[in-house]
Write a protein that holds these residues in place. Sequence first.
Motif, PDB file in Angstrom:
ATOM      1  N   ALA A  35     -14.596 -22.823 -32.831  1.00 48.37           N
ATOM      2  CA  ALA A  35     -13.399 -23.521 -33.305  1.00 48.37           C
ATOM      3  C   ALA A  35     -12.685 -22.687 -34.373  1.00 48.37           C
ATOM      4  O   ALA A  35     -11.449 -22.619 -34.406  1.00 48.37           O
ATOM      5  CB  ALA A  35     -13.762 -24.898 -33.847  1.00 48.37           C
ATOM      6  N   GLN A  36     -13.461 -22.038 -35.234  1.00 50.00           N
ATOM      7  CA  GLN A  36     -12.867 -21.181 -36.269  1.00 50.00           C
ATOM      8  C   GLN A  36     -12.159 -19.985 -35.640  1.00 50.00           C
ATOM      9  O   GLN A  36     -11.106 -19.549 -36.128  1.00 50.00           O
ATOM     10  CB  GLN A  36     -13.963 -20.722 -37.240  1.00 50.00           C
ATOM     11  CG  GLN A  36     -14.469 -21.854 -38.133  1.00 50.00           C
ATOM     12  CD  GLN A  36     -15.720 -21.480 -38.918  1.00 50.00           C
ATOM     13  OE1 GLN A  36     -16.453 -20.551 -38.538  1.00 50.00           O
ATOM     14  NE2 GLN A  36     -15.989 -22.196 -39.996  1.00 50.00           N
ATOM     15  N   GLN A  37     -12.719 -19.451 -34.560  1.00 53.29           N
ATOM     16  CA  GLN A  37     -12.062 -18.349 -33.844  1.00 53.29           C
ATOM     17  C   GLN A  37     -10.701 -18.784 -33.312  1.00 53.29           C
ATOM     18  O   GLN A  37      -9.702 -18.078 -33.452  1.00 53.29           O
ATOM     19  CB  GLN A  37     -12.926 -17.894 -32.662  1.00 53.29           C
ATOM     20  CG  GLN A  37     -14.194 -17.151 -33.034  1.00 53.29           C
ATOM     21  CD  GLN A  37     -15.006 -16.803 -31.788  1.00 53.29           C
ATOM     22  OE1 GLN A  37     -14.446 -16.573 -30.722  1.00 53.29           O
ATOM     23  NE2 GLN A  37     -16.316 -16.800 -31.919  1.00 53.29           N
ATOM     24  N   LEU A  38     -10.674 -19.979 -32.694  1.00 57.00           N
ATOM     25  CA  LEU A  38      -9.417 -20.481 -32.141  1.00 57.00           C
ATOM     26  C   LEU A  38      -8.412 -20.765 -33.251  1.00 57.00           C
ATOM     27  O   LEU A  38      -7.227 -20.434 -33.118  1.00 57.00           O
ATOM     28  CB  LEU A  38      -9.674 -21.756 -31.321  1.00 57.00           C
ATOM     29  CG  LEU A  38      -8.428 -22.428 -30.730  1.00 57.00           C
ATOM     30  CD1 LEU A  38      -7.666 -21.463 -29.828  1.00 57.00           C
ATOM     31  CD2 LEU A  38      -8.810 -23.685 -29.951  1.00 57.00           C
ATOM     32  N   ALA A  39      -8.876 -21.347 -34.352  1.00 54.67           N
ATOM     33  CA  ALA A  39      -7.976 -21.656 -35.469  1.00 54.67           C
ATOM     34  C   ALA A  39      -7.337 -20.387 -36.015  1.00 54.67           C
ATOM     35  O   ALA A  39      -6.133 -20.355 -36.310  1.00 54.67           O
ATOM     36  CB  ALA A  39      -8.743 -22.389 -36.566  1.00 54.67           C
ATOM     37  N   LEU A  40      -8.122 -19.324 -36.147  1.00 53.61           N
ATOM     38  CA  LEU A  40      -7.602 -18.051 -36.654  1.00 53.61           C
ATOM     39  C   LEU A  40      -6.546 -17.486 -35.699  1.00 53.61           C
ATOM     40  O   LEU A  40      -5.488 -17.017 -36.130  1.00 53.61           O
ATOM     41  CB  LEU A  40      -8.752 -17.055 -36.823  1.00 53.61           C
ATOM     42  CG  LEU A  40      -8.361 -15.673 -37.366  1.00 53.61           C
ATOM     43  CD1 LEU A  40      -7.742 -15.794 -38.759  1.00 53.61           C
ATOM     44  CD2 LEU A  40      -9.592 -14.752 -37.410  1.00 53.61           C
ATOM     45  N   LYS A  41      -6.817 -17.548 -34.388  1.00 46.82           N
ATOM     46  CA  LYS A  41      -5.862 -17.066 -33.403  1.00 46.82           C
ATOM     47  C   LYS A  41      -4.557 -17.859 -33.477  1.00 46.82           C
ATOM     48  O   LYS A  41      -3.460 -17.294 -33.423  1.00 46.82           O
ATOM     49  CB  LYS A  41      -6.448 -17.196 -31.989  1.00 46.82           C
ATOM     50  CG  LYS A  41      -7.525 -16.185 -31.629  1.00 46.82           C
ATOM     51  CD  LYS A  41      -8.101 -16.480 -30.251  1.00 46.82           C
ATOM     52  CE  LYS A  41      -9.149 -15.479 -29.840  1.00 46.82           C
ATOM     53  NZ  LYS A  41      -8.592 -14.159 -29.524  1.00 46.82           N
ATOM     54  N   LEU A  42      -4.666 -19.173 -33.617  1.00 46.98           N
ATOM     55  CA  LEU A  42      -3.478 -20.023 -33.637  1.00 46.98           C
ATOM     56  C   LEU A  42      -2.634 -19.786 -34.893  1.00 46.98           C
ATOM     57  O   LEU A  42      -1.402 -19.843 -34.840  1.00 46.98           O
ATOM     58  CB  LEU A  42      -3.887 -21.501 -33.548  1.00 46.98           C
ATOM     59  CG  LEU A  42      -4.409 -21.948 -32.172  1.00 46.98           C
ATOM     60  CD1 LEU A  42      -5.034 -23.329 -32.257  1.00 46.98           C
ATOM     61  CD2 LEU A  42      -3.286 -21.941 -31.144  1.00 46.98           C
TER      62      LEU A  42
END
Length: 468
Positions: A366-373
């Motif tokens: 989830a942290q990976q996706l948040a950073l990408k977004l």
Amino acid sequence: MEKRQLLSRLPSVDEALKDQRLFAFFETTARELVTDSVREVINNARQRILNGEALAEPDRDILIQEMVSLVRQKKRHSLTKAVNATGVVLHTNLGRACLSRAACENVIRTSEGYSTLEYDVKKGSRGSRHNHVEYLITKITGAEAAMVVNNNAAATMLCLSTLAEGQEVLVSRGELVEIGGSFRIPDIMKQSGATLYEVGTTNKTRIEDYQRGINEQTAAIMKVHTSNYRIIGFTAETSLEELAALGKKCGIPVLYDMGCGLMYDLQPYGICEPSVPESLRTGIDVILFSGDKLLGGPQAGILAGRKDLIDKMKRHPLARVLRVDKMTLAALEETFRAYLDPEKARTEIPVLAMLTASSQELKERAQQLALKLETQGGCSAEVVPVKDQTGGGSAPTVLLDGWAVAIENGIAPEKMERLLRSREVPIIARIIRERVHFDIRTIADNELDEITEAVSEITKSVEGGERQ
């Protein structure tokens, strides 16, 4: 301007097709589809003029854009890939279980040419499609024999038609379930030719209730797993062991309509559903379960148990009506093959991998996706705790601890959710507390960039004044 003048300004179909934006489709698209789309847009524009809805000269550029949009819409497959960002693992509307990579590859390998679907290579003569998965199913479950039909409702129909047509089947009143699409056990039983004999009450059914219900017309005892609801409080339920003992004493087969098809012990992960092997070990005669629920395979109905009863079902006329094709068998064989190594099954079958993922693993993804977004998607993103579900009529009272990414980009959440859903590859998300949420449990690693790209494109395309 008069209607006649407005109509004269509309382009003809042939004129419109000469536009480069439409002409470019002919390399990859059937000419008829493009032509039909052009004709439809022109006819709609003509009707608006005739109805007095259009009073200004038609804008040719806008008409061409509508035609291009319609062609793209018609080119899109009806059944297509979707991104499940809801956190519901077995999402019935989104196709339930995702197949493993090995299962998908076996489907392609088996389907792109001829196959040994009903050919016995050793004998050089006609074979049986039942043989492709029966060995694996019996080895993994402990059953004497097995067969596959197209879904679990079909398995129930075949089983009852074969063993109880014209006779009675005992079922607890608390287990007269309704499954998706308003299909009910009593209705399926009626169609099979068997007669339902209700025993016990909604909340309590004891072994004595079954004993009192047995008569010369009794053909079978059926227990139905209440997989999509739970009765709690002042309750009593007869165990499979008790029913199996009663069935053997009276010479009546005991059938267990299990539904979920669990093969792997999920209790350490908070999901307390019965498994197929442990259910068969109680001594029941036949078990029925789905292929596309907790088993993690394709849609199918699987019957396993006593060889004499299964063989009888294989010979029933309905067996041909309800049989599965080579693609289902190919996917099912590879799915069961994974269970020969339970740990391999846990990691390679997507349903099991999703359900057994640790909270830390989910949070990191989830942290990976948040950073990408935040860096690429043009929005603010926050990792938040959520509750996930098994879905598919399995473990209805269990909520799994999960993580999601909640976003804000100045676009109303209802509009954002709709735009995500409208993409060529639909992204199905949830709105919680006025924010769009992407639940990470059901999102594959290769879909993180897809979500990021979608959010970025939508954020850029919606002008500030149109955001709300």
